[in-house]
Design an enzyme around this catalytic site. Structure first.
Site, PDB file in Angstrom:
ATOM      1  N   TYR A  49      39.677 147.888 -17.841  1.00  0.00           N
ATOM      2  CA  TYR A  49      40.469 146.684 -18.113  1.00  0.00           C
ATOM      3  C   TYR A  49      41.586 147.027 -19.086  1.00  0.00           C
ATOM      4  O   TYR A  49      41.372 147.758 -20.062  1.00  0.00           O
ATOM      5  CB  TYR A  49      39.575 145.585 -18.725  1.00  0.00           C
ATOM      6  CG  TYR A  49      40.356 144.355 -19.135  1.00  0.00           C
ATOM      7  CD1 TYR A  49      40.465 143.272 -18.262  1.00  0.00           C
ATOM      8  CD2 TYR A  49      41.006 144.296 -20.362  1.00  0.00           C
ATOM      9  CE1 TYR A  49      41.211 142.148 -18.607  1.00  0.00           C
ATOM     10  CE2 TYR A  49      41.758 143.177 -20.717  1.00  0.00           C
ATOM     11  CZ  TYR A  49      41.850 142.109 -19.834  1.00  0.00           C
ATOM     12  OH  TYR A  49      42.590 141.008 -20.177  1.00  0.00           O
ATOM     13  N   GLU A  69      48.363 141.713 -17.285  1.00  0.00           N
ATOM     14  CA  GLU A  69      46.942 142.070 -17.277  1.00  0.00           C
ATOM     15  C   GLU A  69      46.575 142.861 -16.024  1.00  0.00           C
ATOM     16  O   GLU A  69      46.984 142.504 -14.922  1.00  0.00           O
ATOM     17  CB  GLU A  69      46.086 140.791 -17.330  1.00  0.00           C
ATOM     18  CG  GLU A  69      44.587 141.078 -17.343  1.00  0.00           C
ATOM     19  CD  GLU A  69      43.749 139.804 -17.272  1.00  0.00           C
ATOM     20  OE1 GLU A  69      43.813 139.091 -16.240  1.00  0.00           O
ATOM     21  OE2 GLU A  69      43.031 139.511 -18.239  1.00  0.00           O
TER      22      GLU A  69
END
Ligand code: GDP
Ligand code: MN
Length: 392
Positions: A106, A197
């Protein structure tokens, strides 16, 4: 302004952030099938069919599916188009050559309103709910606020390296992940994003690190620096009307309006004129649907079924000027649709003109359908349709 995934990937790609091979943006089952055929034919072993909606959790909702054959892609196309994901109806699908995944990480950058800087979040555990990882295993999530001083010349390679190392990235990918973070930060600054993101950021079996997903928000206050972000303004994205999505998937031109008279015509010009006469008769259209030129009986039946599905429709005005579309085809379509749909409460006011209009009228007369009301002129048809809508 939020971008959908494929737009986010485009933005990444032009800023040097590695992404999967370019895919295809599709609106219909046929387009998805053709795209799958092309990518599989190019030697990719699989494609991934991905719903393009401005919300996360698409995978869990059935909006992300892998296909290794064209047939499988077709099945996914049918299940994903029109799918409702948290109130967002899928109208656009991205078909991308699938990537092989070794590990999922992530990585994100966002405006830090509290710290007045930029916040980088990085974790070795990605592909899952990052909030959940943060709760159960907080040391696996690195949160680093960058001061404005630190970022005047972009993000230093050394700082990026420290972040990914601290997040526990394996030694083999530290250098490439750090390089990706530097580029991600540069993209975020250059494009005036408030969020960039990547979840998951993946490690492929060949140790390449790429962005498998992209969630980007752009700063509305900076729109003037980017031509109002017009390049990202995708028409038809994220409509909340499921009938519009269904129509699009079937290649039918359909627009939802807020009145009570369903309008079905052939050719954009005639459809517009029809809306005008409905308005002149004191009514309002519930939608309009252009069956196009050369409409077959089947297309006609499908279109009519679609219009009748809208609960706001109290009567339907079918206005056809036959050219390539012949009167008998239209009549056959109306008969076919009425048979298929069985009992429905709305009346169909039909005005047929042009090629073989008389034949069409005779066919409708002979079929003796309870729902059909014939009209001679556009004006008469409009006022009848409006009156019928008002009565019910
Ligand atoms: P989200 O559910 O909206 O976050 O959509 P993602 O793009 O993140 O996809 C969800 C999940 O689908 C990912 O975490 C992957 O596990 C899987 N996935 C997506 N694309 C691919 C791909 O190209 N190959 C493989 N093997 N899995 C994929
Ligand atoms: Mn994701």
């Amino acid at each position: 302004m939020d971008l959908v995934e494929f737009q986010g990937k485009q933005l990444f790609g032009r800023n040097g952030v590695p992404v999967p091979p370019a895919g295809s943006v599709c609106h219909t089952v046929d387009e998805i099938v053709a795209a799958a055929e092309q990518h599989l034919g190019d030697g990719h072993g699989a494609v991934v069919v991905k719903a393009q909606v401005k919300t996360g959790g698409r995978g869990k909702a059935g909006g992300v599916k892998l296909a290794t054959t064209v047939e499988e892609a077709r099945e996914h196309a049918e299940s994903i188009l029109g799918l409702d994901i948290k109130g967002h109806v899928v109208r656009v699908v991205y078909v991308e050559p699938a990537s092989d995944i070794e590990e999922e990480y992530y990585l994100s950058v966002m405006h830090d309103r509290v710290g007045k800087g930029h916040l980088v979040i990085c974790s070795r555990e990605g592909g899952v709910d990052i909030e959940e990882v943060n709760r159960t295993n907080p040391e696996a999530v690195v949160k680093r606020t960058l001061t404005p001083h630190e970022t005047t010349d972009g993000l230093a390679a050394d700082t990026a390296r420290k972040i990914v190392t601290q997040a526990g990235f394996p030694a083999e990918v530290v250098a490439s992940a750090a390089d990706l973070l530097v580029r991600l930060f540069a993209a975020y600054q250059a494009e005036d994003a408030t969020l960039a993101e990547i979840n998951p950021l993946i490690r492929r079996p060949d140790d390449a690190v790429i962005a498998l997903d992209a969630k980007v928000s752009l700063d509305g206050n900076a729109a003037f620096r980017h031509d109002g972000y017009a390049e990202w303004d995708l028409e038809g994205l994220d409509a909340d009307d499921p009938l519009e999505a269904e129509a699009r998937a079937k290649g039918i031109q359909y627009v939802k309006l807020d009145g009570t008279v369903g309008v079905l015509g052939n050719g954009a010009g005639l459809v517009m004129a029809t809306l005008d006469v409905v308005a002149q008769s004191g009514g309002r259209a519930a939608n309009f649907l252009d069956v196009g030129g050369g409409a077959s009986a089947d297309a006609m039946a499908e279109s009519l079924a679609l219009v009748l599905k809208d609960p706001a429709v109290k009567s339907v005005f079918i206005n056809i000027f036959g050219g390539i579309t012949r009167g008998e085809e239209v009549a056959a379509g109306i008969i076919e649709a009425t048979n298929r749909l069985g009992d429905f409460p709305q009346k169909l006011v039909v005005r047929l003109d042009g090629t073989n209009a008389e034949e069409g009228r005779q066919m409708l007369l002979a079929a003796d359908l309870a729902q059909v009301v014939a009209a001679e002129t556009m004006q008469e048809a409009a006022s009848t349709a409006v009156a019928l809508a008002d009565q019910s």
